[in-house]
Scaffold this motif. Structure first.
Motif, PDB file in Angstrom:
ATOM      1  N   PHE A  61      -2.227 -27.756   0.748  1.00  0.00           N
ATOM      2  CA  PHE A  61      -2.203 -27.840  -0.672  1.00  0.00           C
ATOM      3  C   PHE A  61      -1.975 -29.226  -0.802  1.00  0.00           C
ATOM      4  CE2 PHE A  61      -1.619 -23.695   0.164  1.00  0.00           C
ATOM      5  CZ  PHE A  61      -2.094 -22.855  -1.249  1.00  0.00           C
ATOM      6  N   GLY A  62      -2.486 -29.962  -2.040  1.00  0.00           N
ATOM      7  CA  GLY A  62      -2.505 -31.537  -2.159  1.00  0.00           C
ATOM      8  C   GLY A  62      -1.519 -31.560  -3.413  1.00  0.00           C
ATOM      9  N   TYR A  63      -1.249 -30.452  -4.004  1.00  0.00           N
ATOM     10  CA  TYR A  63      -0.499 -30.901  -5.329  1.00  0.00           C
ATOM     11  C   TYR A  63       0.469 -29.745  -5.370  1.00  0.00           C
ATOM     12  CZ  TYR A  63      -3.985 -33.868  -7.178  1.00  0.00           C
ATOM     13  OH  TYR A  63      -4.969 -34.805  -7.490  1.00  0.00           O
ATOM     14  N   ALA A  64       1.908 -30.143  -5.708  1.00  0.00           N
ATOM     15  CA  ALA A  64       2.988 -29.104  -5.971  1.00  0.00           C
ATOM     16  C   ALA A  64       3.425 -29.664  -7.464  1.00  0.00           C
ATOM     17  CB  ALA A  64       4.257 -29.471  -4.958  1.00  0.00           C
ATOM     18  N   TRP A  65       3.078 -28.531  -8.256  1.00  0.00           N
ATOM     19  CA  TRP A  65       3.390 -28.471  -9.964  1.00  0.00           C
ATOM     20  C   TRP A  65       4.572 -27.680  -9.947  1.00  0.00           C
ATOM     21  CZ3 TRP A  65      -0.048 -31.465 -12.770  1.00  0.00           C
ATOM     22  CH2 TRP A  65      -1.221 -31.656 -12.165  1.00  0.00           C
ATOM     23  N   THR A  66       5.252 -27.993 -11.157  1.00  0.00           N
ATOM     24  CA  THR A  66       6.246 -27.056 -11.577  1.00  0.00           C
ATOM     25  C   THR A  66       6.546 -26.835 -12.961  1.00  0.00           C
ATOM     26  OG1 THR A  66       8.258 -29.069 -11.978  1.00  0.00           O
ATOM     27  CG2 THR A  66       7.810 -28.023  -9.723  1.00  0.00           C
ATOM     28  N   PHE A  67       6.925 -25.858 -13.501  1.00  0.00           N
ATOM     29  CA  PHE A  67       7.445 -25.634 -14.994  1.00  0.00           C
ATOM     30  C   PHE A  67       8.209 -26.905 -15.331  1.00  0.00           C
ATOM     31  CE2 PHE A  67       5.460 -21.873 -13.682  1.00  0.00           C
ATOM     32  CZ  PHE A  67       5.609 -20.916 -14.703  1.00  0.00           C
ATOM     33  N   ASP A  68       8.542 -27.285 -16.521  1.00  0.00           N
ATOM     34  CA  ASP A  68       9.076 -28.283 -17.252  1.00  0.00           C
ATOM     35  C   ASP A  68       9.961 -27.818 -18.544  1.00  0.00           C
ATOM     36  OD1 ASP A  68      10.499 -30.480 -17.968  1.00  0.00           O
ATOM     37  OD2 ASP A  68       8.671 -31.670 -18.492  1.00  0.00           O
ATOM     38  N   SER A  69      10.898 -26.661 -18.239  1.00  0.00           N
ATOM     39  CA  SER A  69      11.502 -26.418 -19.393  1.00  0.00           C
ATOM     40  C   SER A  69      13.304 -26.520 -18.666  1.00  0.00           C
ATOM     41  CB  SER A  69      11.501 -25.024 -19.516  1.00  0.00           C
ATOM     42  OG  SER A  69      10.131 -24.671 -20.034  1.00  0.00           O
ATOM     43  N   HIS A  70      13.879 -27.737 -19.385  1.00  0.00           N
ATOM     44  CA  HIS A  70      15.102 -27.922 -18.678  1.00  0.00           C
ATOM     45  C   HIS A  70      16.160 -27.046 -19.019  1.00  0.00           C
ATOM     46  CE1 HIS A  70      14.894 -29.516 -22.846  1.00  0.00           C
ATOM     47  NE2 HIS A  70      16.121 -29.606 -22.794  1.00  0.00           N
ATOM     48  N   LEU A  71      16.106 -26.081 -19.941  1.00  0.00           N
ATOM     49  CA  LEU A  71      17.163 -25.141 -20.186  1.00  0.00           C
ATOM     50  C   LEU A  71      16.935 -24.099 -19.246  1.00  0.00           C
ATOM     51  CD1 LEU A  71      17.456 -25.184 -24.251  1.00  0.00           C
ATOM     52  CD2 LEU A  71      19.119 -25.975 -22.259  1.00  0.00           C
ATOM     53  N   LEU A  72      15.727 -23.455 -19.192  1.00  0.00           N
ATOM     54  CA  LEU A  72      15.347 -22.408 -18.454  1.00  0.00           C
ATOM     55  C   LEU A  72      15.699 -22.350 -16.954  1.00  0.00           C
ATOM     56  CD1 LEU A  72      12.218 -21.048 -20.588  1.00  0.00           C
ATOM     57  CD2 LEU A  72      14.783 -20.235 -20.659  1.00  0.00           C
ATOM     58  N   TRP A  73      15.346 -23.763 -16.388  1.00  0.00           N
ATOM     59  CA  TRP A  73      15.154 -23.954 -15.172  1.00  0.00           C
ATOM     60  C   TRP A  73      15.762 -25.421 -14.647  1.00  0.00           C
ATOM     61  CZ3 TRP A  73      10.350 -22.534 -17.347  1.00  0.00           C
ATOM     62  CH2 TRP A  73      10.146 -21.240 -17.131  1.00  0.00           C
ATOM     63  N   GLN A  74      15.945 -25.826 -13.391  1.00  0.00           N
ATOM     64  CA  GLN A  74      16.543 -26.914 -13.086  1.00  0.00           C
ATOM     65  C   GLN A  74      15.732 -27.915 -13.534  1.00  0.00           C
ATOM     66  OE1 GLN A  74      17.800 -25.994  -8.924  1.00  0.00           O
ATOM     67  NE2 GLN A  74      19.722 -26.041  -9.602  1.00  0.00           N
ATOM     68  N   GLU A  75      16.231 -29.331 -13.695  1.00  0.00           N
ATOM     69  CA  GLU A  75      15.472 -30.422 -13.924  1.00  0.00           C
ATOM     70  C   GLU A  75      14.496 -30.663 -13.018  1.00  0.00           C
ATOM     71  OE1 GLU A  75      13.787 -33.443 -15.701  1.00  0.00           O
ATOM     72  OE2 GLU A  75      15.292 -32.188 -16.737  1.00  0.00           O
ATOM     73  N   PRO A  76      13.203 -30.508 -13.250  1.00  0.00           N
ATOM     74  CA  PRO A  76      12.019 -30.865 -12.204  1.00  0.00           C
ATOM     75  C   PRO A  76      11.952 -32.213 -11.631  1.00  0.00           C
ATOM     76  CG  PRO A  76      11.000 -30.849 -14.399  1.00  0.00           C
ATOM     77  CD  PRO A  76      12.465 -30.454 -14.488  1.00  0.00           C
ATOM     78  N   TYR A  77      12.208 -33.464 -12.552  1.00  0.00           N
ATOM     79  CA  TYR A  77      12.022 -34.754 -12.129  1.00  0.00           C
ATOM     80  C   TYR A  77      12.961 -35.133 -10.931  1.00  0.00           C
ATOM     81  CZ  TYR A  77       8.889 -35.146 -16.009  1.00  0.00           C
ATOM     82  OH  TYR A  77       8.088 -34.991 -16.666  1.00  0.00           O
ATOM     83  N   VAL A  78      14.160 -34.448 -10.906  1.00  0.00           N
ATOM     84  CA  VAL A  78      15.179 -34.691  -9.637  1.00  0.00           C
ATOM     85  C   VAL A  78      14.587 -33.958  -8.528  1.00  0.00           C
ATOM     86  CG1 VAL A  78      17.582 -34.398  -9.171  1.00  0.00           C
ATOM     87  CG2 VAL A  78      17.173 -34.910 -11.499  1.00  0.00           C
ATOM     88  N   ILE A  79      14.061 -32.898  -8.631  1.00  0.00           N
ATOM     89  CA  ILE A  79      13.734 -32.074  -7.436  1.00  0.00           C
ATOM     90  C   ILE A  79      12.296 -32.744  -7.021  1.00  0.00           C
ATOM     91  CG2 ILE A  79      12.735 -29.716  -7.027  1.00  0.00           C
ATOM     92  CD1 ILE A  79      14.666 -28.659  -8.756  1.00  0.00           C
ATOM     93  N   TYR A  80      11.457 -33.451  -7.883  1.00  0.00           N
ATOM     94  CA  TYR A  80      10.202 -34.262  -7.099  1.00  0.00           C
ATOM     95  C   TYR A  80      10.805 -35.376  -6.428  1.00  0.00           C
ATOM     96  CZ  TYR A  80       7.729 -32.317 -11.402  1.00  0.00           C
ATOM     97  OH  TYR A  80       7.211 -31.435 -12.318  1.00  0.00           O
ATOM     98  N   SER A  81      11.754 -35.821  -6.577  1.00  0.00           N
ATOM     99  CA  SER A  81      12.139 -37.045  -6.105  1.00  0.00           C
ATOM    100  C   SER A  81      12.603 -36.499  -4.497  1.00  0.00           C
ATOM    101  CB  SER A  81      13.515 -38.028  -6.393  1.00  0.00           C
ATOM    102  OG  SER A  81      13.785 -39.170  -5.705  1.00  0.00           O
ATOM    103  N   ALA A  82      13.053 -35.260  -4.253  1.00  0.00           N
ATOM    104  CA  ALA A  82      13.481 -34.732  -3.100  1.00  0.00           C
ATOM    105  C   ALA A  82      12.299 -34.250  -2.458  1.00  0.00           C
ATOM    106  CB  ALA A  82      14.505 -33.599  -3.270  1.00  0.00           C
ATOM    107  N   ILE A  83      11.325 -33.727  -3.226  1.00  0.00           N
ATOM    108  CA  ILE A  83      10.212 -33.407  -2.337  1.00  0.00           C
ATOM    109  C   ILE A  83       9.429 -34.267  -1.988  1.00  0.00           C
ATOM    110  CG2 ILE A  83       7.852 -32.452  -3.121  1.00  0.00           C
ATOM    111  CD1 ILE A  83       8.995 -30.741  -5.058  1.00  0.00           C
ATOM    112  N   LEU A  84       9.188 -35.445  -2.717  1.00  0.00           N
ATOM    113  CA  LEU A  84       8.183 -36.758  -2.328  1.00  0.00           C
ATOM    114  C   LEU A  84       9.178 -37.345  -1.118  1.00  0.00           C
ATOM    115  CD1 LEU A  84       7.733 -38.242  -5.522  1.00  0.00           C
ATOM    116  CD2 LEU A  84       6.082 -37.356  -3.959  1.00  0.00           C
ATOM    117  N   ALA A  85      10.493 -37.217  -0.963  1.00  0.00           N
ATOM    118  CA  ALA A  85      11.068 -38.024   0.097  1.00  0.00           C
ATOM    119  C   ALA A  85      10.882 -36.929   1.580  1.00  0.00           C
ATOM    120  CB  ALA A  85      12.553 -37.919  -0.088  1.00  0.00           C
ATOM    121  N   GLU A  86      10.730 -35.598   1.415  1.00  0.00           N
ATOM    122  CA  GLU A  86      10.462 -34.857   2.619  1.00  0.00           C
ATOM    123  C   GLU A  86       9.128 -34.634   2.805  1.00  0.00           C
ATOM    124  OE1 GLU A  86      13.394 -31.717   2.829  1.00  0.00           O
ATOM    125  OE2 GLU A  86      14.864 -32.663   1.449  1.00  0.00           O
ATOM    126  N   THR A  87       7.967 -34.975   2.127  1.00  0.00           N
ATOM    127  CA  THR A  87       6.840 -34.771   2.287  1.00  0.00           C
ATOM    128  C   THR A  87       5.920 -36.149   2.540  1.00  0.00           C
ATOM    129  OG1 THR A  87       6.191 -34.761   0.210  1.00  0.00           O
ATOM    130  CG2 THR A  87       6.727 -32.717   1.024  1.00  0.00           C
TER     131      THR A  87
END
Length: 338
Positions: A28-54
């Protein structure tokens, strides 16, 4: 055809990171996430972790909005990630849905969305932009590059996608509806003097590998409820004929309401009105061969990326079969045509 996976940022965050890493492993070439900060955890913080480990996969919101996030902060976030990890982000943006409505807000106008796209894209591409009476530019951004893909269903959103978007996002994997939407966006792009073939066309829906159709449908019925919620405002404004495909509007007549606390979740009690036929049309279900056949049909109407939602109970197996059978089959088909 490219392939993406759409994840929710439910805790623990490392689970989201692990799924993105697995998706990259399977092609897969893309990892998308929902972006609703009240319903789920903050995606942009998680993006940094994904990018660091891929190493290769790109990340981005599916989709963000101009209402709950300051445009310059959004641009800064993307530019920072790009400067850190080498231009592996993409910005999906719409008028606002779950992130806005849980705050009792309303989606922004298409006009405001257009303005936000200009500000976000120019800043995140290291260029100056006029905003709030000032000329703004990130003095520290030197190499960042960002595409902005527009999500929507209504006529004005499709016009914006063609005129100002680098790509178009449609949350519905029905072949006929995808063709109608893609053709409309391409026409708008051409009328604006753009090359319509330069745009990306990302179509999405739940992907579930299996043979138990009753179970797969119940796991993915939530998607019809989510799409119906997106379309309801458009149908109310434009009616259910002419401006949008009839097939996209007909089924929401049974819609009684929507609880955003169940947004994007299997077993959503507010999706009971969605018939099996709509689940089958809007999602990609069945064996590997059935997935391949539908994805080939989507590719033939202009789809350049399929982004599969994984909000169900068969995540790893679906990713595995895609990596071993589905993605290679589509790649081989492209090679054969060349």
């Amino acid at each position: 055809m490219d392939f993406g996976v759409v994840l929710q940022t439910d805790p623990p965050a490392q689970r989201t990171v692990a799924l993105a890493k697995l998706a990259e492993t399977y092609g897969f070439g893309y990892a998308w996430t929902f972006d609703s900060h009240l319903l789920w955890q903050e995606p942009y913080v998680i993006y940094s972790a994904i990018l660091a480990e891929t190493h290769r996969i790109k990340v981005g919101p599916y989709v963000t909005n101009p209402a709950t996030r300051d445009w310059t902060v959004t641009a800064s976030t993307f530019a920072t990630l790009n400067e850190m990890y080498g231009n592996r982000t993409v910005c999906g943006i719409g008028r606002g849905d779950s992130a806005v409505r849980v705050l009792n807000g309303k989606p922004v106008s298409v006009k405001e969305m257009r303005r936000s796209i200009e500000v976000i894209r120019e800043l995140a591409n290291c260029r100056p932009v006029e905003h709030n009476g000032s000329t703004l530019q990130f003095p520290w951004a030197k190499t960042s590059e960002l595409e902005v893909w527009v999500a929507g269903y209504g006529p004005l959103a499709l016009k914006a996608a063609g005129e100002v978007g680098d790509g178009f996002i449609l949350q519905c994997a029905d072949v006929d509806i995808a063709k109608w939407m893609i053709d409309t966006v391409k026409t708008n792009a051409s009328n604006a003097g753009k090359d319509p073939e330069s745009l990306e066309f990302c179509i999405s829906g739940p992907m579930y590998i299996g043979e138990d159709w009753a179970h797969m449908r119940e796991q993915c019925r939530w998607f019809g409820g989510m799409v119906g919620n997106h379309v309801a405002d458009i149908v109310e404004k434009y009616g259910n004929e002419g401006s949008i495909p009839t097939a996209l509007a007909e089924y929401i007549e049974g819609r009684k309401g929507y609880d955003y606390n169940e947004h994007g979740r299997a077993g959503n009690s507010h999706a009971e009105f969605v018939p099996d036929e709509i689940v089958d049309r809007f999602c990609v279900l069945g064996t590997a061969d059935e997935h391949i056949a539908k994805l080939e049909a989507l590719r033939d109407v202009g789809v350049t990326q399929f982004a599969g939602y994984l909000q169900h109970d068969n995540k790893e197996e679906t990713l595995r079969v895609y990596g071993e059978k589905v993605i290679p089959a589509l790649s081989e088909a492209i090679t054969a045509k060349i």
